[in-house]
Design a protein around this motif. Structure first.
Motif, PDB file in Angstrom:
ATOM      1  N   PHE A 246      -6.954  19.756   2.214  1.00 27.68           N
ATOM      2  CA  PHE A 246      -7.194  19.251   3.569  1.00 27.68           C
ATOM      3  C   PHE A 246      -8.328  18.222   3.599  1.00 27.68           C
ATOM      4  CE2 PHE A 246      -9.111  19.463   7.800  1.00 27.68           C
ATOM      5  CZ  PHE A 246      -7.988  19.261   8.599  1.00 27.68           C
ATOM      6  N   ARG A 247      -9.379  18.452   2.810  1.00 28.07           N
ATOM      7  CA  ARG A 247     -10.538  17.573   2.835  1.00 28.07           C
ATOM      8  C   ARG A 247     -10.250  16.185   2.271  1.00 28.07           C
ATOM      9  NH1 ARG A 247     -15.529  21.572   0.879  1.00 28.07           N
ATOM     10  NH2 ARG A 247     -15.368  23.058   2.630  1.00 28.07           N
ATOM     11  N   SER A 248      -9.174  16.063   1.536  1.00 19.74           N
ATOM     12  CA  SER A 248      -8.855  14.777   0.917  1.00 19.74           C
ATOM     13  C   SER A 248      -8.563  13.696   1.954  1.00 19.74           C
ATOM     14  CB  SER A 248      -7.651  14.924  -0.014  1.00 19.74           C
ATOM     15  OG  SER A 248      -6.481  15.281   0.719  1.00 19.74           O
ATOM     16  N   MET A 249      -8.194  14.111   3.171  1.00 23.21           N
ATOM     17  CA  MET A 249      -7.855  13.125   4.208  1.00 23.21           C
ATOM     18  C   MET A 249      -9.065  12.308   4.664  1.00 23.21           C
ATOM     19  SD  MET A 249      -4.987  14.944   6.630  1.00 23.21           S
ATOM     20  CE  MET A 249      -5.934  16.436   6.869  1.00 23.21           C
ATOM     21  N   LYS A 250     -10.276  12.791   4.351  1.00 27.52           N
ATOM     22  CA  LYS A 250     -11.476  12.045   4.716  1.00 27.52           C
ATOM     23  C   LYS A 250     -11.548  10.708   3.999  1.00 27.52           C
ATOM     24  CE  LYS A 250     -14.270  16.192   5.653  1.00 27.52           C
ATOM     25  NZ  LYS A 250     -15.497  16.951   5.262  1.00 27.52           N
ATOM     26  N   THR A 251     -10.814  10.587   2.897  1.00 28.48           N
ATOM     27  CA  THR A 251     -10.854   9.353   2.115  1.00 28.48           C
ATOM     28  C   THR A 251      -9.929   8.277   2.677  1.00 28.48           C
ATOM     29  OG1 THR A 251      -9.106  10.128   0.611  1.00 28.48           O
ATOM     30  CG2 THR A 251     -11.379  10.682   0.043  1.00 28.48           C
ATOM     31  N   ILE A 252      -9.087   8.632   3.636  1.00 33.85           N
ATOM     32  CA  ILE A 252      -8.158   7.662   4.220  1.00 33.85           C
ATOM     33  C   ILE A 252      -8.890   6.818   5.258  1.00 33.85           C
ATOM     34  CG2 ILE A 252      -5.986   7.346   5.465  1.00 33.85           C
ATOM     35  CD1 ILE A 252      -5.089  10.066   4.463  1.00 33.85           C
ATOM     36  N   LYS A 253      -8.860   5.518   5.100  1.00 35.12           N
ATOM     37  CA  LYS A 253      -9.532   4.618   6.030  1.00 35.12           C
ATOM     38  C   LYS A 253      -8.730   4.489   7.325  1.00 35.12           C
ATOM     39  CE  LYS A 253     -11.488   1.914   2.235  1.00 35.12           C
ATOM     40  NZ  LYS A 253     -11.547   0.577   1.586  1.00 35.12           N
ATOM     41  N   LYS A 254      -9.422   4.107   8.389  1.00 30.59           N
ATOM     42  CA  LYS A 254      -8.802   4.024   9.705  1.00 30.59           C
ATOM     43  C   LYS A 254      -7.602   3.094   9.719  1.00 30.59           C
ATOM     44  CE  LYS A 254      -9.901   3.036  14.546  1.00 30.59           C
ATOM     45  NZ  LYS A 254     -10.964   2.614  15.507  1.00 30.59           N
TER      46      LYS A 254
ATOM     47  N   CYS B  92      15.617   5.634   4.042  1.00 31.85           N
ATOM     48  CA  CYS B  92      14.266   6.081   4.437  1.00 31.85           C
ATOM     49  C   CYS B  92      13.378   6.243   3.215  1.00 31.85           C
ATOM     50  CB  CYS B  92      14.356   7.403   5.195  1.00 31.85           C
ATOM     51  SG  CYS B  92      15.080   7.296   6.845  1.00 31.85           S
ATOM     52  N   TYR B  93      13.901   6.909   2.186  1.00 32.46           N
ATOM     53  CA  TYR B  93      13.132   7.116   0.960  1.00 32.46           C
ATOM     54  C   TYR B  93      12.761   5.783   0.303  1.00 32.46           C
ATOM     55  CZ  TYR B  93      14.022  12.179   0.755  1.00 32.46           C
ATOM     56  OH  TYR B  93      14.055  13.524   0.993  1.00 32.46           O
ATOM     57  N   ALA B  94      13.725   4.883   0.248  1.00 31.58           N
ATOM     58  CA  ALA B  94      13.496   3.591  -0.404  1.00 31.58           C
ATOM     59  C   ALA B  94      12.433   2.787   0.331  1.00 31.58           C
ATOM     60  CB  ALA B  94      14.806   2.811  -0.464  1.00 31.58           C
ATOM     61  N   THR B  95      12.472   2.804   1.652  1.00 34.32           N
ATOM     62  CA  THR B  95      11.458   2.096   2.435  1.00 34.32           C
ATOM     63  C   THR B  95      10.090   2.723   2.221  1.00 34.32           C
ATOM     64  OG1 THR B  95      13.138   1.626   4.124  1.00 34.32           O
ATOM     65  CG2 THR B  95      10.835   1.294   4.741  1.00 34.32           C
ATOM     66  N   ASN B  96      10.056   4.050   2.198  1.00 37.67           N
ATOM     67  CA  ASN B  96       8.792   4.769   2.024  1.00 37.67           C
ATOM     68  C   ASN B  96       8.143   4.460   0.687  1.00 37.67           C
ATOM     69  OD1 ASN B  96       6.757   6.935   2.475  1.00 37.67           O
ATOM     70  ND2 ASN B  96       7.893   7.978   0.877  1.00 37.67           N
ATOM     71  N   VAL B  97       8.918   4.459  -0.390  1.00 39.90           N
ATOM     72  CA  VAL B  97       8.338   4.255  -1.714  1.00 39.90           C
ATOM     73  C   VAL B  97       7.792   2.836  -1.859  1.00 39.90           C
ATOM     74  CG1 VAL B  97      10.423   3.492  -2.913  1.00 39.90           C
ATOM     75  CG2 VAL B  97       8.690   4.747  -4.164  1.00 39.90           C
ATOM     76  N   ASN B  98       8.437   1.874  -1.229  1.00 39.36           N
ATOM     77  CA  ASN B  98       7.914   0.505  -1.246  1.00 39.36           C
ATOM     78  C   ASN B  98       6.629   0.383  -0.427  1.00 39.36           C
ATOM     79  OD1 ASN B  98       9.663  -1.435  -2.797  1.00 39.36           O
ATOM     80  ND2 ASN B  98      11.254  -0.509  -1.538  1.00 39.36           N
ATOM     81  N   ILE B  99       6.562   1.127   0.674  1.00 35.08           N
ATOM     82  CA  ILE B  99       5.343   1.129   1.488  1.00 35.08           C
ATOM     83  C   ILE B  99       4.174   1.730   0.711  1.00 35.08           C
ATOM     84  CG2 ILE B  99       4.241   2.227   3.491  1.00 35.08           C
ATOM     85  CD1 ILE B  99       6.860   1.831   5.007  1.00 35.08           C
ATOM     86  N   ILE B 100       4.420   2.838   0.009  1.00 36.71           N
ATOM     87  CA  ILE B 100       3.367   3.476  -0.791  1.00 36.71           C
ATOM     88  C   ILE B 100       2.846   2.512  -1.848  1.00 36.71           C
ATOM     89  CG2 ILE B 100       2.873   5.313  -2.456  1.00 36.71           C
ATOM     90  CD1 ILE B 100       4.821   7.087  -0.933  1.00 36.71           C
ATOM     91  N   LYS B 101       3.776   1.850  -2.534  1.00 34.45           N
ATOM     92  CA  LYS B 101       3.382   0.940  -3.610  1.00 34.45           C
ATOM     93  C   LYS B 101       2.635  -0.270  -3.078  1.00 34.45           C
ATOM     94  CE  LYS B 101       3.292  -0.317  -7.918  1.00 34.45           C
ATOM     95  NZ  LYS B 101       2.565   0.481  -8.919  1.00 34.45           N
ATOM     96  N   ARG B 102       3.052  -0.773  -1.921  1.00 30.96           N
ATOM     97  CA  ARG B 102       2.482  -2.014  -1.395  1.00 30.96           C
ATOM     98  C   ARG B 102       1.194  -1.796  -0.605  1.00 30.96           C
ATOM     99  NH1 ARG B 102       4.716  -7.059   0.021  1.00 30.96           N
ATOM    100  NH2 ARG B 102       2.967  -8.427   0.519  1.00 30.96           N
ATOM    101  N   TYR B 103       1.131  -0.728   0.185  1.00 28.30           N
ATOM    102  CA  TYR B 103       0.029  -0.573   1.131  1.00 28.30           C
ATOM    103  C   TYR B 103      -0.874   0.644   0.898  1.00 28.30           C
ATOM    104  CZ  TYR B 103       2.838  -3.944   3.727  1.00 28.30           C
ATOM    105  OH  TYR B 103       3.561  -5.056   4.103  1.00 28.30           O
ATOM    106  N   MET B 104      -0.484   1.584   0.004  1.00 24.42           N
ATOM    107  CA  MET B 104      -1.283   2.795  -0.162  1.00 24.42           C
ATOM    108  C   MET B 104      -1.638   3.064  -1.616  1.00 24.42           C
ATOM    109  SD  MET B 104       0.250   5.406   2.709  1.00 24.42           S
ATOM    110  CE  MET B 104       1.952   5.401   2.138  1.00 24.42           C
TER     111      MET B 104
END
Length: 257
Positions: A20-28, A127-139
């Motif tokens: 749960f505490r790991s979410m503190k590392t996510i920026k706004k 949905c999965y394909a869009t998600n994996v590209n979002i993770i790679k590009r933005y997260m």
């Protein structure tokens, strides 16, 4: 509806306990992508798969899910400007051929299934394909466990709403022995197939390419067919050959040269 909602809630409880505490590392400014990723990568597909498997076998569903690498490749090039190699393209095509062979052979072995529900699985693959590209590009810079926890914290309220309107809390449902057994299996599915798998998959996307990461879905039909056999589903020798073609596609897509 209850399966999709409970799977999400159980997975959320498990992830919160371990990170749960790991979410503190996510920026706004990163939360927008975390929320989108949660709905595309978990919430919507959970219900699409649940509905699809009311009409078609798990083996067939897993095969259709294996279109994800091809969709990932197409969306990555068109929408996310992500490069790919010749081997990845060839491997994806070979794997897709194996998947199509499994679909056709599955339809002949089990002709009484409603294959219109296959469209739900294909929507989940998008949905999965869009998600994996979002993770790679933005997260890329967010830890895998933080992504998973962020995904699920935004899904708790929608899942509770769905569960409330699905009549799950009626006495005849809650007190049913069959429901108690189902809850045990849903918890296993949520912890292993969603919670742990989500963390590992997020890490895999970050350290590799989207096509490489999603190519693991080509091995899912093989495992699903084995479980399906134990559950009384039928498959033929040609389906085994098609599974071999799928493995060949994964090998080609992941070769360095």
């Amino acid at each position: 509806m209850q399966l999709g909602a409970l799977r999400t809630l159980f997975a959320a409880a498990f992830l919160f306990l371990i990170g749960f505490r790991s979410m503190k590392t996510i920026k706004k400014e990163e939360w927008k992508w975390v929320i989108i990723s949660g709905f595309l990568g978990t919430f919507i597909p959970a219900f699409l798969f649940a509905f699809a498997e009311t009409e078609i076998d798990s083996g067939v569903v897993s095969v259709l899910n294996s279109t994800t690498p091809l969709v990932t490749l197409i969306l990555g090039v068109v929408l996310f400007s992500i490069n790919f190699s010749r081997n990845q393209l060839i491997g994806v095509i070979v794997g897709l051929i194996g998947c199509l062979a499994l679909i056709l052979e599955g339809a002949s072995v089990n002709p009484n299934q409603n294959y219109w529900y296959a469209g739900l699985v294909l929507c989940a693959s998008v949905c999965y394909a869009t998600n994996v590209n979002i993770i790679k590009r933005y997260m890329q810079q967010i830890s895998p466990i933080a992504i998973a926890n962020g995904n699920f914290i935004v899904l708790v309220i929608p899942s509770l709403i769905v569960l409330f309107y699905s009549d799950f809390f009626e006495a005849k449902v809650v007190q049913s022995p069959e429901v108690h057994t189902s809850l045990m299996y849903i918890s296993i599915l949520a912890v292993v197939g969603t919670g742990i798998a989500k963390i590992l998959f997020n890490k895999l996307v970050q350290i590799s390419s989207p096509v490489f990461a999603t190519s693991v879905t080509y091995t899912i039909p093989i495992v699903a067919l084995m479980w399906g056999l134990l559950d009384g589903e039928e498959f033929s020798f040609y389906q085994v050959l098609a599974a071999g073609v799928i493995i060949l596609g994964v090998y080609i897509a992941n070769r360095k040269k």
